[in-house]
Design an enzyme around this catalytic site. Structure first.
Site, PDB file in Angstrom:
ATOM      1  CD  GLU A 174       2.419  38.581 -42.309  1.00 37.48           C
ATOM      2  OE1 GLU A 174       2.631  37.422 -41.926  1.00 37.48           O
ATOM      3  OE2 GLU A 174       1.268  39.025 -42.482  1.00 37.48           O
ATOM      4  CG  HIS A 250       6.718  35.389 -43.835  1.00 32.32           C
ATOM      5  ND1 HIS A 250       6.159  34.363 -43.112  1.00 32.32           N
ATOM      6  CD2 HIS A 250       5.868  36.433 -43.733  1.00 32.32           C
ATOM      7  CE1 HIS A 250       4.999  34.769 -42.600  1.00 32.32           C
ATOM      8  NE2 HIS A 250       4.797  36.004 -42.963  1.00 32.32           N
ATOM      9  CB  CYS A 368       8.467  29.621 -39.055  1.00 31.73           C
ATOM     10  SG  CYS A 368       8.731  29.841 -40.794  1.00 31.73           S
TER      11      CYS A 368
END
Ligand code: SUG
Length: 444
Positions: A174, A250, A368
């Site tokens: 990721e 995450h 993000c």
């Protein structure tokens, strides 16, 4: 030589919408089917990025991707004209159309893992685009992400680009969302922290029960090898599986690091004491571990407000600041914690709040929205300068958004062939504005 961290924010794409595509990401799930406002989303992101540029930080932008992704829909058996492909997908498999229409590349923390030249054996900055295999809509991003990164960091004297890892769940990657780097100064060798959700090969590695662990230890280890990092410059930490099950999909939802500061929740890591001791031993010099206790901020408050999805940045004067979503200021417990944090003896001296709610409703906060690249001024001079956010580019991008973006999108709009044309003409213009060349399938 000057050294700093540059942030590259993802421009929100014209198809930004809420489709509930990310199982395990509670905001994405809870906002599914709500109308979105792509124009407001893009402007909120630009405003946040420009504020950081105005604070004296190096700030760039990354282009969005071509969506709806008609090429993938054709691979899935839909045929005819582009309009027919969209119509067939909308009627026969609306979930596939939604996956192929997501603007999820805006969260550029997931674009790649980046290791600065001070950490790598060949003295280059290394990039590995994330394969994002856990979610279908995100697994479509890596080829264009690689094109965008190569168009910006093109000079092979300074930049090394790797292929994404093989697209299999055992190697789920990721990107920088599960990677933090601690160092004294940005151009000193640092310690790269790889946080993973699960190890496929280690029988003792615990697993979340409800939601997926998107990053594997095996993927993190492969990236450390590819980037030619020293063993002494890496720490691999497992995320606490119990918090993945509470929506921490995450690591950057529960921890953020910058220079010699790690700001994290006490429940963030599995085997925390042992891993923090390893970190202390490997980091040279002063280290500030700011551990937020559950009695001050619960996991639920952290997930709802994105307290840890703040950007922790070093301002030109040397002080650190947190770039937080306004959601943190709206939650009394989190606001009280942040007010108290400023009175503690830590390097964090300022907090700036930004409204990025359009992104937050899909589970993406300030951190993000950016890919960070620690670099020096020689490396900065070697990148494509057109992506750096100046006053002029900011104003051009705002006009570009106003001309091309809608202010409302719902699921039914994704099959509108006009939206595809609008999106392609916006991206075509953007590639000229940012001098990116032909990075999209429709341009080839
Ligand atoms: O991968 N949301 C993204 C949010 C990514 C946040 N990034 C970091 N934490 N670094 C994701 O889950 C939702 C799309 C939708 O439901 O329409 C989405 O993809």
């Amino acid at each position: 030589m000057k050294q700093f961290e540059a942030n590259f924010d993802g421009l929100v794409g014209p198809t930004h919408n809420y489709a509930g595509l990310s199982f395990g990401n509670v905001a994405s799930q809870s906002h599914a089917t709500q109308p979105s406002n792509p124009r407001a989303a893009a402007k909120q992101g630009l405003k946040k990025a420009k504020a950081l540029a105005d604070m004296g930080l190096v700030q760039g932008v990354l282009a969005p991707q071509e969506r709806p992704d008609v090429h993938t829909l054709r691979r899935l058996g839909f045929s005819g004209s582009d309009a027919e492909v969209l119509q067939q997908a909308a009627t026969q498999a609306p979930a596939l159309l939604q996956a192929c229409a997501s603007a999820s590349s805006m969260w550029t923390a997931n674009a790649a893992t980046v290791s600065p030249s001070a950490d790598t054996h060949d003295g280059k900055i290394h990039f590995t685009p994330a394969n994002l295999v856990d979610k279908l809509h995100r697994s479509l991003e890596p080829p264009t992400t690689a094109n965008i990164l190569k168009a910006i960091f093109a000079d092979n004297r300074h930049f090394a680009h790797h292929q994404p890892l093989p697209a299999h769940a055992n190697l789920g990657d990721e990107g920088a969302a599960n990677h933090t780097r601690l160092c004294q100064a940005y151009d000193n060798a640092g310690v790269e922290i790889f946080v993973y959700g699960h190890s496929v090969l280690d029988p003792l590695s615990p697993k979340p029960l409800k939601y997926p662990a998107r990053q594997t230890l095996e993927a993190s280890a492969a990236i450390a090898r590819l980037h030619k990092l020293d063993e002494d410059g890496c720490v691999f930490i497992q995320q606490n599986p119990a918090i993945i099950d509470q929506g921490v999909f995450h690591n950057d939802v529960i921890a953020v690091g910058n220079q010699n500061v790690l700001f994290f929740h006490e429940q963030a890591f599995w085997d925390s004491n042992k891993k923090l001791a390893e970190l202390r031993a490997k980091c040279q010099g002063e280290l500030h571990l700011i551990e937020v206790p559950s009695h001050s901020v619960s996991i639920q408050d952290a997930v709802n407000t994105y307290l840890f999805n703040t950007q922790l940045v070093t301002l030109p004067q040397g002080e650190m600041a947190l770039i937080a979503p306004t959601d943190c200021a709206e939650n009394p417990r989190v606001k009280a914690y942040l007010d108290e944090l400023l009175t503690l003896d830590t390097p964090i001296k300022q907090i700036h709040y930004f409204d990025v709610k359009q992104s937050m409703h899909n589970g993406g906060g300030p951190a993000c929205l950016r890919l960070r690249v620690a670099m020096n001024d020689v490396e900065l001079a070697a990148i494509n300068q057109q992506v750096l956010l100046t006053d002029e580019l900011f104003s051009k991008l705002n006009h570009w958004v106003e001309r091309h973006y809608r202010d409302r999108l719902v699921a039914a709009d994704l099959a509108d062939p006009q939206l595809l044309l609008e999106s392609r003409s916006a991206l075509d213009e953007l590639t000229q504005l940012l001098k990116l060349g032909s990075i999209y399938p429709f341009q080839q």
